[in-house]
Design a protein around this motif. Structure first.
Motif, PDB file in Angstrom:
ATOM      1  N   LEU A  98       0.856  -1.178   0.000  1.00  0.00           N
ATOM      2  CA  LEU A  98       0.000   0.000   0.000  1.00  0.00           C
ATOM      3  C   LEU A  98       0.897   1.235   0.000  1.00  0.00           C
ATOM      4  N   PHE A  99       0.569   2.203  -0.843  1.00  0.00           N
ATOM      5  CA  PHE A  99       1.414   3.386  -0.983  1.00  0.00           C
ATOM      6  C   PHE A  99       0.904   4.557  -0.153  1.00  0.00           C
ATOM      7  N   GLY A 100       0.191   4.251   0.936  1.00  0.00           N
ATOM      8  CA  GLY A 100      -0.251   5.295   1.849  1.00  0.00           C
ATOM      9  C   GLY A 100       0.661   5.465   3.036  1.00  0.00           C
ATOM     10  N   ILE A 101       1.593   4.535   3.221  1.00  0.00           N
ATOM     11  CA  ILE A 101       2.544   4.573   4.329  1.00  0.00           C
ATOM     12  C   ILE A 101       3.912   4.215   3.773  1.00  0.00           C
ATOM     13  N   PRO A 102       4.965   4.952   4.145  1.00  0.00           N
ATOM     14  CA  PRO A 102       6.291   4.684   3.579  1.00  0.00           C
ATOM     15  C   PRO A 102       6.731   3.242   3.787  1.00  0.00           C
ATOM     16  N   MET A 103       7.418   2.717   2.776  1.00  0.00           N
ATOM     17  CA  MET A 103       7.968   1.371   2.874  1.00  0.00           C
ATOM     18  C   MET A 103       9.306   1.429   3.607  1.00  0.00           C
ATOM     19  N   ALA A 162      11.278  -3.400  -3.559  1.00  0.00           N
ATOM     20  CA  ALA A 162      11.760  -2.469  -4.587  1.00  0.00           C
ATOM     21  C   ALA A 162      11.509  -1.023  -4.197  1.00  0.00           C
ATOM     22  N   TYR A 163      10.502  -0.789  -3.342  1.00  0.00           N
ATOM     23  CA  TYR A 163      10.118   0.575  -2.988  1.00  0.00           C
ATOM     24  C   TYR A 163      10.658   1.020  -1.622  1.00  0.00           C
ATOM     25  N   LYS A 164      11.410   0.164  -0.986  1.00  0.00           N
ATOM     26  CA  LYS A 164      11.861   0.472   0.368  1.00  0.00           C
ATOM     27  C   LYS A 164      12.725   1.726   0.391  1.00  0.00           C
ATOM     28  N   GLY A 165      12.362   2.659   1.269  1.00  0.00           N
ATOM     29  CA  GLY A 165      13.141   3.879   1.458  1.00  0.00           C
ATOM     30  C   GLY A 165      12.830   4.998   0.486  1.00  0.00           C
ATOM     31  N   ILE A 166      11.956   4.765  -0.498  1.00  0.00           N
ATOM     32  CA  ILE A 166      11.640   5.795  -1.485  1.00  0.00           C
ATOM     33  C   ILE A 166      10.500   6.663  -0.949  1.00  0.00           C
ATOM     34  N   PRO A 167      10.642   7.991  -0.967  1.00  0.00           N
ATOM     35  CA  PRO A 167       9.567   8.868  -0.467  1.00  0.00           C
ATOM     36  C   PRO A 167       8.268   8.635  -1.212  1.00  0.00           C
ATOM     37  N   LEU A 168       7.152   8.739  -0.493  1.00  0.00           N
ATOM     38  CA  LEU A 168       5.860   8.461  -1.094  1.00  0.00           C
ATOM     39  C   LEU A 168       5.531   9.402  -2.244  1.00  0.00           C
ATOM     40  N   ASP A 169       6.002  10.653  -2.172  1.00  0.00           N
ATOM     41  CA  ASP A 169       5.654  11.577  -3.244  1.00  0.00           C
ATOM     42  C   ASP A 169       6.361  11.244  -4.549  1.00  0.00           C
ATOM     43  N   LEU A 181       6.202   8.086  -5.554  1.00  0.00           N
ATOM     44  CA  LEU A 181       5.524   6.850  -5.949  1.00  0.00           C
ATOM     45  C   LEU A 181       4.020   7.008  -6.117  1.00  0.00           C
ATOM     46  N   GLN A 182       3.406   7.990  -5.468  1.00  0.00           N
ATOM     47  CA  GLN A 182       1.966   8.181  -5.545  1.00  0.00           C
ATOM     48  C   GLN A 182       1.586   8.908  -6.829  1.00  0.00           C
ATOM     49  N   VAL A 183       0.461   8.517  -7.413  1.00  0.00           N
ATOM     50  CA  VAL A 183       0.057   9.099  -8.687  1.00  0.00           C
ATOM     51  C   VAL A 183      -0.320  10.575  -8.541  1.00  0.00           C
ATOM     52  N   ILE A 184      -0.926  10.957  -7.427  1.00  0.00           N
ATOM     53  CA  ILE A 184      -1.158  12.364  -7.076  1.00  0.00           C
ATOM     54  C   ILE A 184      -0.733  12.505  -5.624  1.00  0.00           C
ATOM     55  N   PRO A 185       0.502  12.925  -5.367  1.00  0.00           N
ATOM     56  CA  PRO A 185       1.044  12.913  -4.006  1.00  0.00           C
ATOM     57  C   PRO A 185       0.140  13.642  -3.010  1.00  0.00           C
ATOM     58  N   GLY A 186      -0.136  12.953  -1.906  1.00  0.00           N
ATOM     59  CA  GLY A 186      -0.945  13.516  -0.846  1.00  0.00           C
ATOM     60  C   GLY A 186      -2.435  13.517  -1.122  1.00  0.00           C
ATOM     61  N   VAL A 187      -2.833  13.117  -2.328  1.00  0.00           N
ATOM     62  CA  VAL A 187      -4.250  13.141  -2.711  1.00  0.00           C
ATOM     63  C   VAL A 187      -4.739  11.749  -3.114  1.00  0.00           C
TER      64      VAL A 187
END
Length: 353
Positions: free
Chosen positions: A245-250, A280-287, A289-295
């Protein structure tokens, strides 16, 4: 005659001190906490328009023959919105990126990786989709698993609602509260922090409940067992790919590792090979990876491309790809038109540790 000490002076002094303290806090908040517009950042990197072929029956993919041609190796990707990819061109999804990779080797045959993903689908909705994929001649089925797959829905979804309110989203104040927050930033900051803390925990509790609730877990396991049985009866190889899930940092505090493990153990119990792409996504900031960061928390083009690479390498390692679709030339760099450093998977892994 002695006079009683006045209580007014200490009260005034206390109020002045409180006012000064609040002023200092407000100044600190204004200096250290960036303001956030409720209307958004004022820019967007989403496509200006979305395209599809006139012959395509849906927004999922290019049109394809209902009966697989003899010179085609066909992979069916079955999943929900993580496969479909809202707010993205369908050509940027992980199925299409995987398809591009499979077709670089010059095989006389063509690889098709068909996107059968439907937003808001649960695993129970995917049973007839698997039947269709088998009927249409899939040589391999990839089951894309998201942690909301056990959700019980008694309707048949076809997409997500535009501008749908996110019950786990950021705080959006209205009316007097919005006015107060715009003038008293400390209030807005505290209200947002309290809201975020509450929704963060609610987000975690929601997904944990899906896997601990006997009804939702049984629906997932029964549906997945039916899917695997369909694949076995048709002698179609099937694998599973678990997305985070891309709502919480990996990172180490990502709260859903136990749910990933529960899914993997169940799928292995069914005899289905499983890939978890979370690492593969560990440590990468969510913004990033998210299609609309924060939204919107769906994975974006970067996350899809990374998933396609992980899936390709895993399928190659599992020997689930025909030899004519295995990429023969891989490079660690792309800095010029020739003379690039060869890719060394062992060296890459060591450099990340």
């Amino acid at each position: 005659m002695s006079q009683k000490p006045s209580l007014l002076a200490p009260l005034v002094a206390g109020l002045i001190g409180l006012g000064v303290a609040l002023g200092v806090v407000e100044a600190a908040v204004r200096l250290t906490v960036p303001s956030r517009s409720e209307a958004g950042p004022g820019w967007s990197d989403r496509p200006r328009f979305y395209f599809r072929s006139p012959q395509a029956p849906s927004m999922q993919d290019f049109p394809h023959e209902a009966v697989k041609p003899a010179n085609v190796f066909r992979i069916a990707t079955i999943g929900d919105s993580f496969t479909f990819a809202p707010y993205m061109q369908f050509t940027d999804t992980f199925p299409k990126k995987l398809e591009q990779m499979l077709n670089v080797g010059g095989s006389p045959r063509t690889a098709e990786v068909i996107n059968y993903g439907v937003p808001a689908y649960s695993t129970s909705h995917e049973i007839p989709v698997v039947k269709t994929a088998i009927k249409e001649g899939a040589d391999l089925i990839i089951l894309q698993i998201t942690l909301n797959d056990p959700e019980i829905k008694h309707h048949n979804p076809s997409g997500i609602t535009e501008n749908m309110q996110d019950k786990f989203g950021q705080l959006n104040l209205t009316g007097r509260k919005a006015w107060l927050a715009s003038h008293w930033r400390t209030y807005g900051f505290v209200a947002s922090r309290l809201h975020n803390s509450k929704t963060h925990q609610a987000y975690i509790d929601y997904f944990n409940d899906l896997f601990s609730n006997p009804r939702s877990w049984k629906q997932f396991t029964d549906s997945m067992s039916s899917i695997v049985q369909l694949a076995r009866e048709s002698k179609t190889p099937v694998v599973a790919v678990v997305f985070p899930l891309f709502g919480i940092p990996m990172d180490e505090s990502y709260p859903f590792y136990a749910l990933h493990e529960k899914v993997e153990q169940f799928m292995r119990g069914l005899g289905v090979p499983v890939l978890d792409v979370s690492a593969a996504y560990k440590g990468i900031p969510l913004d990033r990876l998210q299609v609309i960061p924060g939204v919107d928390r769906h994975p974006n083009e970067i996350a899809h491309r990374m998933a396609a690479e992980e899936i390709y390498l895993w399928l190659e390692g599992q020997r689930l790809l025909p030899n004519d679709f295995v990429i023969q030339e891989k490079f660690a760099t792309r800095l010029g038109i020739s003379g690039q450093r060869p890719w060394n998977p062992g060296g890459e892994a060591a450099s990340k540790e």
